[in-house]
Motif scaffolding. Structure first.
Motif, short mmCIF file in Angstrom:
data_model
loop_
_atom_site.label_atom_id
_atom_site.label_comp_id
_atom_site.label_asym_id
_atom_site.label_seq_id
_atom_site.Cartn_x
_atom_site.Cartn_y
_atom_site.Cartn_z
N ARG A 104 4.58 8.82 -7.22
CA ARG A 104 3.71 9.87 -8.00
C ARG A 104 3.31 9.39 -9.20
NH1 ARG A 104 2.04 13.57 -6.72
NH2 ARG A 104 2.33 14.77 -8.59
N ASN A 105 3.10 8.41 -9.88
CA ASN A 105 2.88 8.19 -11.15
C ASN A 105 1.21 7.63 -10.82
OD1 ASN A 105 4.86 8.51 -12.80
ND2 ASN A 105 5.69 6.73 -12.09
N PHE A 132 1.05 -1.62 0.26
CA PHE A 132 -0.31 0.41 0.01
C PHE A 132 0.66 1.53 0.02
CE2 PHE A 132 -1.41 3.24 2.46
CZ PHE A 132 -3.29 3.82 1.75
N TRP A 133 1.97 1.26 0.67
CA TRP A 133 2.58 2.44 1.29
C TRP A 133 3.33 2.65 -0.32
CZ3 TRP A 133 4.90 1.13 6.65
CH2 TRP A 133 3.67 1.58 7.42
N GLU A 134 3.65 1.48 -0.76
CA GLU A 134 4.65 1.69 -2.70
C GLU A 134 3.79 2.89 -3.29
OE1 GLU A 134 6.43 -2.23 -3.80
OE2 GLU A 134 7.14 -2.12 -2.04
N TYR A 148 -5.32 11.52 -2.21
CA TYR A 148 -5.02 11.01 -1.32
C TYR A 148 -3.57 12.24 -1.56
CZ TYR A 148 -7.46 7.70 -0.73
OH TYR A 148 -8.95 6.59 -0.87
N TRP A 149 -2.80 12.67 -2.36
CA TRP A 149 -1.99 13.46 -2.39
C TRP A 149 -2.83 15.21 -2.21
CZ3 TRP A 149 2.96 12.16 -3.41
CH2 TRP A 149 2.60 10.88 -3.80
N PHE A 150 -1.44 15.73 -1.65
CA PHE A 150 -1.61 17.40 -1.59
C PHE A 150 -0.50 17.87 -2.28
CE2 PHE A 150 0.13 15.68 2.91
CZ PHE A 150 1.14 17.07 2.67
N GLU A 151 -0.04 19.49 -1.86
CA GLU A 151 0.40 20.38 -2.51
C GLU A 151 0.41 21.41 -1.83
OE1 GLU A 151 0.04 21.80 -6.37
OE2 GLU A 151 -0.22 19.24 -7.66
N GLU A 152 1.98 21.00 -1.30
CA GLU A 152 2.11 22.62 -0.65
C GLU A 152 3.01 23.11 -1.41
OE1 GLU A 152 1.66 21.34 3.96
OE2 GLU A 152 3.83 21.71 3.16
N GLU A 153 3.45 24.50 -1.20
CA GLU A 153 4.59 25.43 -1.99
C GLU A 153 5.64 26.70 -0.93
OE1 GLU A 153 4.94 29.40 -4.89
OE2 GLU A 153 3.18 28.25 -4.41
#
Length: 99
Positions: A40-41, A33-35, A46-51
């Motif tokens: 990123r592909n 699951f973690w893999e 569940y992804w989030f972005e921070e600048e």
């Protein structure tokens, strides 16, 4: 089989109900699951972005429902539900994992 899923705090836990054949391999499945989760592909919600300093950093934010999604739709995708979230187990958990 009931699996206890723990998080950062001792009182923060959820429970998964799954067949014994899945539960016996829960630790190995967690690594798979973690893999998937941190690849990123993989386009998942569940992804989030921070600048920070003009650079975009990616992270993930998830709970047990993400693991259950992966089990049911990615790992065992034969159309059969192999895991589900339960509120309060009627029996003691046989295994435990932590996120």
């Amino acid at each position: 089989m009931i699996i206890k899923v723990g998080f950062d705090y001792e009182d923060d836990m959820e429970y998964i109900k799954c067949p014994a054949k899945v539960g016996r391999k829960i630790n190995q499945l967690q690594w798979g699951f973690w893999e998937w989760l941190y690849d990123r592909n993989n386009e998942h919600g569940y992804w989030f972005e921070e600048e920070e300093d003009g650079h975009i950093n990616y992270g993930v934010s998830y709970r047990t429902d993400a693991f259950i999604y992966w089990l049911n739709n990615i790992k065992f995708k034969k159309g059969k539900i192999v895991a589900r979230l339960i509120e309060t187990p009627k029996t003691q958990p046989k295994k435990a994992i932590r996120f």
